[in-house]
Design a protein around this motif. Sequence first.
Motif, mmCIF file in Angstrom:
data_model
loop_
_atom_site.group_PDB
_atom_site.id
_atom_site.type_symbol
_atom_site.label_atom_id
_atom_site.label_comp_id
_atom_site.label_asym_id
_atom_site.label_seq_id
_atom_site.Cartn_x
_atom_site.Cartn_y
_atom_site.Cartn_z
ATOM 1 N N ALA A 262 0.837 -1.209 0.000
ATOM 2 C CA ALA A 262 0.000 0.000 0.000
ATOM 3 C C ALA A 262 0.869 1.255 0.000
ATOM 4 O O ALA A 262 0.571 2.240 -0.705
ATOM 5 N N TYR A 263 1.941 1.218 0.797
ATOM 6 C CA TYR A 263 2.855 2.376 0.836
ATOM 7 C C TYR A 263 3.480 2.606 -0.539
ATOM 8 O O TYR A 263 3.572 3.756 -1.022
ATOM 9 N N LEU A 264 3.919 1.532 -1.189
ATOM 10 C CA LEU A 264 4.525 1.673 -2.514
ATOM 11 C C LEU A 264 3.501 2.148 -3.537
ATOM 12 O O LEU A 264 3.831 2.922 -4.458
ATOM 13 N N THR A 265 2.253 1.735 -3.378
ATOM 14 C CA THR A 265 1.199 2.181 -4.300
ATOM 15 C C THR A 265 0.928 3.667 -4.128
ATOM 16 O O THR A 265 0.769 4.421 -5.106
ATOM 17 N N VAL A 266 0.849 4.101 -2.854
ATOM 18 C CA VAL A 266 0.605 5.521 -2.579
ATOM 19 C C VAL A 266 1.707 6.375 -3.199
ATOM 20 O O VAL A 266 1.458 7.468 -3.723
ATOM 21 N N ASN A 267 2.935 5.858 -3.192
ATOM 22 C CA ASN A 267 4.059 6.596 -3.774
ATOM 23 C C ASN A 267 4.209 6.375 -5.276
ATOM 24 O O ASN A 267 5.197 6.805 -5.884
ATOM 25 N N GLY A 268 3.249 5.626 -5.880
ATOM 26 C CA GLY A 268 3.241 5.437 -7.319
ATOM 27 C C GLY A 268 4.290 4.481 -7.836
ATOM 28 O O GLY A 268 4.599 4.484 -9.038
ATOM 29 N N GLN A 269 4.835 3.640 -6.967
ATOM 30 C CA GLN A 269 5.891 2.739 -7.418
ATOM 31 C C GLN A 269 5.339 1.401 -7.949
ATOM 32 O O GLN A 269 6.009 0.725 -8.726
ATOM 33 N N ILE A 270 4.140 1.009 -7.517
ATOM 34 C CA ILE A 270 3.475 -0.189 -8.035
ATOM 35 C C ILE A 270 2.009 0.121 -8.228
ATOM 36 O O ILE A 270 1.493 1.136 -7.721
ATOM 37 N N SER A 271 1.322 -0.739 -8.956
ATOM 38 C CA SER A 271 -0.104 -0.529 -9.214
ATOM 39 C C SER A 271 -0.924 -0.989 -8.018
ATOM 40 O O SER A 271 -0.442 -1.722 -7.147
ATOM 41 N N ALA A 272 -2.198 -0.608 -8.024
ATOM 42 C CA ALA A 272 -3.089 -0.978 -6.916
ATOM 43 C C ALA A 272 -3.291 -2.486 -6.862
ATOM 44 O O ALA A 272 -3.417 -3.075 -5.775
ATOM 45 N N GLY A 273 -3.299 -3.146 -8.031
ATOM 46 C CA GLY A 273 -3.484 -4.594 -8.043
ATOM 47 C C GLY A 273 -2.356 -5.343 -7.387
ATOM 48 O O GLY A 273 -2.523 -6.487 -6.942
ATOM 49 N N SER A 274 -1.205 -4.698 -7.302
ATOM 50 C CA SER A 274 -0.050 -5.372 -6.702
ATOM 51 C C SER A 274 -0.185 -5.521 -5.201
ATOM 52 O O SER A 274 0.544 -6.305 -4.584
ATOM 53 N N ILE A 275 -1.095 -4.738 -4.595
ATOM 54 C CA ILE A 275 -1.256 -4.830 -3.138
ATOM 55 C C ILE A 275 -1.707 -6.239 -2.754
ATOM 56 O O ILE A 275 -1.085 -6.910 -1.915
ATOM 57 N N ILE A 276 -2.816 -6.679 -3.368
ATOM 58 C CA ILE A 276 -3.319 -8.033 -3.071
ATOM 59 C C ILE A 276 -2.352 -9.086 -3.588
ATOM 60 O O ILE A 276 -2.106 -10.107 -2.943
ATOM 61 N N ALA A 277 -1.785 -8.813 -4.787
ATOM 62 C CA ALA A 277 -0.868 -9.788 -5.375
ATOM 63 C C ALA A 277 0.325 -10.053 -4.459
ATOM 64 O O ALA A 277 0.779 -11.195 -4.308
ATOM 65 N N ALA A 278 0.851 -9.032 -3.817
ATOM 66 C CA ALA A 278 2.006 -9.191 -2.935
ATOM 67 C C ALA A 278 1.676 -10.085 -1.747
ATOM 68 O O ALA A 278 2.454 -10.966 -1.365
ATOM 69 N N SER A 279 0.478 -9.868 -1.177
ATOM 70 C CA SER A 279 0.076 -10.676 -0.029
ATOM 71 C C SER A 279 -0.111 -12.143 -0.418
ATOM 72 O O SER A 279 0.328 -13.057 0.294
ATOM 73 N N VAL A 280 -0.749 -12.353 -1.583
ATOM 74 C CA VAL A 280 -0.984 -13.727 -2.034
ATOM 75 C C VAL A 280 0.333 -14.430 -2.339
ATOM 76 O O VAL A 280 0.546 -15.581 -1.964
ATOM 77 N N LEU A 281 1.256 -13.748 -3.014
ATOM 78 C CA LEU A 281 2.541 -14.348 -3.357
ATOM 79 C C LEU A 281 3.352 -14.688 -2.110
ATOM 80 O O LEU A 281 3.980 -15.747 -2.028
ATOM 81 N N LEU A 282 3.375 -13.780 -1.162
ATOM 82 C CA LEU A 282 4.130 -14.035 0.061
ATOM 83 C C LEU A 282 3.556 -15.250 0.802
ATOM 84 O O LEU A 282 4.304 -16.113 1.280
ATOM 85 N N THR A 283 2.218 -15.292 0.872
ATOM 86 C CA THR A 283 1.588 -16.429 1.552
ATOM 87 C C THR A 283 1.963 -17.740 0.885
ATOM 88 O O THR A 283 2.308 -18.730 1.541
ATOM 89 N N ARG A 284 1.927 -17.735 -0.455
ATOM 90 C CA ARG A 284 2.248 -18.959 -1.184
ATOM 91 C C ARG A 284 3.732 -19.319 -1.059
ATOM 92 O O ARG A 284 4.099 -20.497 -1.050
ATOM 93 N N ALA A 285 4.584 -18.322 -0.930
ATOM 94 C CA ALA A 285 6.017 -18.572 -0.827
ATOM 95 C C ALA A 285 6.374 -19.255 0.489
ATOM 96 O O ALA A 285 7.257 -20.124 0.534
ATOM 97 N N VAL A 286 5.705 -18.867 1.563
ATOM 98 C CA VAL A 286 6.078 -19.420 2.878
ATOM 99 C C VAL A 286 5.201 -20.592 3.286
ATOM 100 O O VAL A 286 5.513 -21.270 4.270
ATOM 101 N N GLN A 287 4.117 -20.844 2.536
ATOM 102 C CA GLN A 287 3.217 -21.928 2.924
ATOM 103 C C GLN A 287 3.895 -23.303 2.950
ATOM 104 O O GLN A 287 3.675 -24.080 3.884
ATOM 105 N N PRO A 288 4.727 -23.659 1.943
ATOM 106 C CA PRO A 288 5.392 -24.971 2.020
ATOM 107 C C PRO A 288 6.252 -25.153 3.263
ATOM 108 O O PRO A 288 6.349 -26.265 3.805
ATOM 109 N N ILE A 289 6.867 -24.066 3.726
ATOM 110 C CA ILE A 289 7.689 -24.169 4.940
ATOM 111 C C ILE A 289 6.805 -24.504 6.131
ATOM 112 O O ILE A 289 7.140 -25.367 6.960
#
Length: 584
Positions: A262-289
């Motif tokens: 959200a902070y990066l989106t507010v600063n225009g560094q990523i799109s709004a869709g990346s907010i949810i995408a980041a959370s989903v990717l992180l969850t999937r990355a650590v789930q196997p562990i």
Amino acid sequence: MFNDLIPGKPGTEPLAEALKACRPHFVWAGVFSALVNLLYLTPTLYMMQVYDRVVPTGGVPTLLLVSAIAVFALATLALLDWLRTRLLVRAGLRLDRLLVSRLLGRVVDLQAQSPGSQVLREFDHVRSAVSGQGALALFDAPWTPIYIGCCFLLHPALGALTLVGAIVLFVLAMLNERDSRPRLNDAMKEGQAAYAAQESMAAQSEVVRALGMRQAGIALQVRQRQIATQRQAEAQFTGGRYTGIIKFLRLMLQSAALGLAAYLTVNGQISAGSIIAASVLLTRAVQPIEQMVGAWPTLMQAKASWKSLLQVFASTARVDRELTTLPAPEGRLALEQVTVRLPGTQVPQLKGVSLSLEPGQVLGVIGPSGSGKTTLARVVAGAITPTAGSVRLDGADYDAREGDRLAEHIGYLPQVPGLFAGTVKDNISRFQSALGATAEEVDRLAVAAAKAAGVHEMILRLPEGYDTRLGPNGSGLSVGQSQRVALARALYRDPVVLVLDEPNANLDQEGEAALLQAIRGAAARGAAVLMIAHRAGVLGGADRLLMLREGTVQIEGPRDEVMMRLNPGRSKPTVVPPPGAQSA
């Protein structure tokens, strides 16, 4: 690290062959796992398209199109996930089909070496791990770097957060492994001991009841089970502590990813869709562990069980040897410096015992209790393998013949008859019908053996004769009847070596007379007979006597000479006449 898990030792070839047979299952499960993990990116891409393309433009057709694609991708994911699970279950079934018969073929040898071993239970641990969530976690774990890479594509900061989180979780997983391993090992050992004690008590339930040992036995089992469950609980508490910490960190990382995105989106560094995408990717990355930590006890149990199976196959390698088929023996028996030390004992039961027995000779073995007589009988019968020395039949070591082929030429009557659930005929014929022997042949040989043992008439008086069904341990017959049926089993197919351990211990006069007649008949047709005796009634039929004391041969020679040495004050050897001799 994994070298000790590779079946490379002699004797472990069946395990290697089974793994090779299951290789296609594992390969395709890996392929499907790759596709599944790629398709797990679907929610990420879908969220980005919705927030970046649909919401700003109001493009309903675009929404419908990407939604249809997402539904198709998720349906494919579910199908592939089902297929890889099914493949792993099939792999477990194939392992069961390929290995269980081989394992059972080694159980007899293994129980002689290490009584109480739980071979099939160890195998079931391996099969469950192969078919369960632990295997899926192993297939998913290599994809964690891919998801971390995708996070870096969104933004380096998001990638760094995911990478740091994954490292922390991996370190926690390693700490969990280090702390849990000794506790899991202790829990497994205590659990095996508790199961073994329970089975031993159940096998002797009649003795337990008759001697009033129920409450004491229950108390012992409860105490052992409490120790086992306490060890298991300690291992679970340790694993649960790390599982809780890892779950907390994963949820915190999810929230941190949302906040950072959200902070990066507010600063225009990523799109709004990346907010949810980041959370989903992180969850999937650590789930196997997280899955690995949860499945760790199962995986560690499977690892320990696999090592145990490797040791079992390596220690019973001779079972699979291809041996030259030798001619039928005549019955020349020889023991050469045979020493036996049974598992869990410090003093050998036999010490350098040597003897020879020609076809048609009858050797009586006498000696005080604990002198090694039963151990000698077990060695000659092929029931146990000497710790040192050799047992030879017609000059060939017992190991030169496959176990069942050797047993065809040996008749063995142990102290405990050891009958099995089945008909009387099944027990006499050693259940040969299960191996495809014709009913006519089994009937003919079983009746011949019963007649040779003098038990034919007794069997005919049973409710259904030879077809009378017995329960476990031969229940349904008296002890004396069981011993006479076991004698008929020992005489099945006219073995050239006959080993009788206390054959008259539970016999009445009629049974003892039939026993003596059977011994004479076996010797007359050329069988070498070795019999252990406390009661002198059967010694009248012996040609030679051998006296054991503390596992060594004290006296050996012709019967009359040995009896004279044992009774030096008498002018003639005294032998108790066989039952019925006076009346005859």
